[in-house]
Design an enzyme around this catalytic site. Structure first.
Site, PDB file in Angstrom:
ATOM      1  N   THR A 192      -0.660   7.721  -0.834  1.00  0.00           N
ATOM      2  CA  THR A 192      -2.088   7.463  -1.292  1.00  0.00           C
ATOM      3  C   THR A 192      -3.031   6.320  -0.786  1.00  0.00           C
ATOM      4  O   THR A 192      -4.405   6.219  -1.036  1.00  0.00           O
ATOM      5  CB  THR A 192      -2.078   7.079  -2.982  1.00  0.00           C
ATOM      6  OG1 THR A 192      -1.465   5.978  -2.945  1.00  0.00           O
ATOM      7  CG2 THR A 192      -1.164   8.195  -3.783  1.00  0.00           C
ATOM      8  N   ASP A 241       4.967  -5.212   9.534  1.00  0.00           N
ATOM      9  CA  ASP A 241       6.022  -5.056  10.322  1.00  0.00           C
ATOM     10  C   ASP A 241       6.237  -5.950  11.853  1.00  0.00           C
ATOM     11  O   ASP A 241       7.337  -6.012  12.150  1.00  0.00           O
ATOM     12  CB  ASP A 241       6.104  -3.423  10.841  1.00  0.00           C
ATOM     13  CG  ASP A 241       6.408  -2.698   9.575  1.00  0.00           C
ATOM     14  OD1 ASP A 241       7.402  -3.308   8.736  1.00  0.00           O
ATOM     15  OD2 ASP A 241       6.197  -1.292   9.710  1.00  0.00           O
ATOM     16  N   ARG A 246       0.896  -1.202   0.034  1.00  0.00           N
ATOM     17  CA  ARG A 246       0.154   0.006   0.057  1.00  0.00           C
ATOM     18  C   ARG A 246       0.829   1.386  -0.030  1.00  0.00           C
ATOM     19  O   ARG A 246       1.697   1.429   0.946  1.00  0.00           O
ATOM     20  CB  ARG A 246      -0.908   0.071   1.266  1.00  0.00           C
ATOM     21  CG  ARG A 246      -2.279   0.744   1.169  1.00  0.00           C
ATOM     22  CD  ARG A 246      -3.067   0.307   2.549  1.00  0.00           C
ATOM     23  NE  ARG A 246      -2.633   0.991   3.486  1.00  0.00           N
ATOM     24  CZ  ARG A 246      -3.244   1.289   4.606  1.00  0.00           C
ATOM     25  NH1 ARG A 246      -4.599   1.237   4.618  1.00  0.00           N
ATOM     26  NH2 ARG A 246      -3.060   1.855   5.638  1.00  0.00           N
ATOM     27  N   ASP A 267       0.667  -2.295  12.137  1.00  0.00           N
ATOM     28  CA  ASP A 267       1.300  -2.668  10.594  1.00  0.00           C
ATOM     29  C   ASP A 267       1.614  -4.146  10.871  1.00  0.00           C
ATOM     30  O   ASP A 267       2.592  -4.543  11.233  1.00  0.00           O
ATOM     31  CB  ASP A 267       2.461  -1.893  10.195  1.00  0.00           C
ATOM     32  CG  ASP A 267       2.591  -2.362   8.828  1.00  0.00           C
ATOM     33  OD1 ASP A 267       3.006  -3.315   8.728  1.00  0.00           O
ATOM     34  OD2 ASP A 267       2.857  -1.404   8.065  1.00  0.00           O
TER      35      ASP A 267
HETATM   36  C1  PRP Z   1      -1.191  -4.201   4.459  1.00  0.00           C
HETATM   37  C2  PRP Z   1      -2.070  -5.258   4.747  1.00  0.00           C
HETATM   38  C3  PRP Z   1      -2.718  -5.397   3.197  1.00  0.00           C
HETATM   39  C4  PRP Z   1      -2.988  -3.891   3.261  1.00  0.00           C
HETATM   40  C5  PRP Z   1      -4.465  -3.420   3.771  1.00  0.00           C
HETATM   41  O1  PRP Z   1      -0.115  -4.434   3.776  1.00  0.00           O
HETATM   42  O2  PRP Z   1      -1.114  -6.575   4.873  1.00  0.00           O
HETATM   43  O3  PRP Z   1      -2.478  -5.899   2.267  1.00  0.00           O
HETATM   44  O4  PRP Z   1      -1.972  -3.239   3.979  1.00  0.00           O
HETATM   45  O5  PRP Z   1      -4.771  -2.312   3.487  1.00  0.00           O
HETATM   46  P1  PRP Z   1      -6.006  -1.921   2.369  1.00  0.00           P
HETATM   47  O6  PRP Z   1      -6.981  -2.801   2.895  1.00  0.00           O
HETATM   48  O7  PRP Z   1      -6.298  -0.411   2.792  1.00  0.00           O
HETATM   49  O8  PRP Z   1      -5.332  -1.895   0.999  1.00  0.00           O
HETATM   50  P2  PRP Z   1       1.022  -3.260   3.296  1.00  0.00           P
HETATM   51  O9  PRP Z   1       0.742  -2.520   2.276  1.00  0.00           O
HETATM   52  O10 PRP Z   1       1.655  -2.724   4.808  1.00  0.00           O
HETATM   53  O11 PRP Z   1       2.516  -4.446   2.803  1.00  0.00           O
HETATM   54  P3  PRP Z   1       3.274  -5.389   3.657  1.00  0.00           P
HETATM   55  O12 PRP Z   1       2.281  -6.606   3.771  1.00  0.00           O
HETATM   56  O13 PRP Z   1       4.291  -5.735   2.390  1.00  0.00           O
HETATM   57  O14 PRP Z   1       3.834  -4.887   4.949  1.00  0.00           O
HETATM   58  N1  URA Z   2      -2.023  -2.397   6.905  1.00  0.00           N
HETATM   59  C1  URA Z   2      -1.723  -2.741   8.294  1.00  0.00           C
HETATM   60  O1  URA Z   2      -0.910  -3.531   8.421  1.00  0.00           O
HETATM   61  N2  URA Z   2      -2.540  -2.433   9.454  1.00  0.00           N
HETATM   62  C2  URA Z   2      -3.484  -1.392   9.132  1.00  0.00           C
HETATM   63  O2  URA Z   2      -3.916  -1.052  10.085  1.00  0.00           O
HETATM   64  C3  URA Z   2      -3.945  -1.233   7.774  1.00  0.00           C
HETATM   65  C4  URA Z   2      -3.276  -1.479   6.802  1.00  0.00           C
END
Ligand code: PRP
Ligand code: URA
Length: 207
Positions: free
Chosen positions: A107, A201, A103, A198
């Site tokens: 944005t 993380d 994400r 997150d």
């Molecule tokens: C997080 C999570 C989802 C997304 C959710 O991933 O694991 O994939 O955000 O958000 P949304 O419903 O608003 O799209 P992230 O972008 O943090 O990537 P990562 O898993 O690589 O840390």
């Molecule tokens: N992605 C995450 O990992 N946590 C949130 O709360 C939203 C998006």
């Protein structure tokens, strides 16, 4: 289609430990794996059975076995990976696909970077991601699977916002959603409240 909330006391207890900001990466990862296994039990509850002739040490019987093709587990990278081991413990011969999305921090739109699926379009896809926030990532992943020919898709998340659920239900009404918790909403950075922070993380210890 349906929204299923798997609010078994053991799931909720483990989720509460995950939400606690003082929980370590090691513990967070282990709990996510365990919860995914419990949720896998529910998400597969309606798999069709077939009856095969076997012999127990005492007599012949028609024994129930899972009918049809093996399922495909598909994590949305990175955080969805944290749910794969738990599901594989239930379904050791499942196939695994991967969809890479992150994400954008400004944005909040999903940015695509990887797609690899096994060649089994007629199989049930279990799409995993612990967090369903705005719904953008899940909708993008589902759209890619559908464009590739997959027709049976279930979305397995840990925590969701009402907004995220609504968006997936509107864009993909044929996809059942399975959650451990429907949370209160989103903050101004589109993080789930109360959520767990997150997920990527916390699973991988990157912050
Ligand atoms: C997080 C999570 C989802 C997304 C959710 O991933 O694991 O994939 O955000 O958000 P949304 O419903 O608003 O799209 P992230 O972008 O943090 O990537 P990562 O898993 O690589 O840390
Ligand atoms: N992605 C995450 O990992 N946590 C949130 O709360 C939203 C998006």
């Amino acid at each position: 289609m349906a929204l299923h909330i798997i609010d078994h006391p053991l799931v909720l207890h483990k989720l509460s430990i995950m939400r606690d900001k003082n929980t370590s990466t090691m513990k967070f990862r282990g709990l996510l794996e365990e919860i995914a296994m419990f949720m896998g039990y529910e998400i597969t509850r309606d798999l069709p059975l077939t009856y095969e002739d076997i012999e127990t040490p005492l007599m012949p019987m028609k024994a129930p076995k899972i009918a049809g093709k093996k399922v495909v587990i598909v994590p949305i990278l990175r955080a969805g990976l944290g749910m794969v081991e738990g599901l594989m413990r239930l379904m050791p011969s499942a196939r695994i696909g991967h969809i890479g999305l992150y994400r954008d921090e400004e944005t909040c739109q999903p940015v695509f970077y990887y797609y690899k699926m096994p060649e089994h379009k007629d199989r049930l896809v279990l799409l995993t991601d612990p967090m369903l926030a705005t719904g953008g990532s899940a909708c993008d992943a589902i759209a890619r699977l559908k464009a590739d020919g997959y027709t049976q898709i279930r979305l397995l998340c840990l925590v969701a916002s009402p907004q995220g659920v609504k968006v997936v239900q509107e864009q993909h009404p044929d996809v059942d959603i399975y959650l451990a918790s429907l949370d209160e909403g989103l903050n101004d950075k589109n993080y789930i409240l109360p959520g767990l922070g997150d997920a990527g993380d916390r699973i991988f210890g990157t912050k």
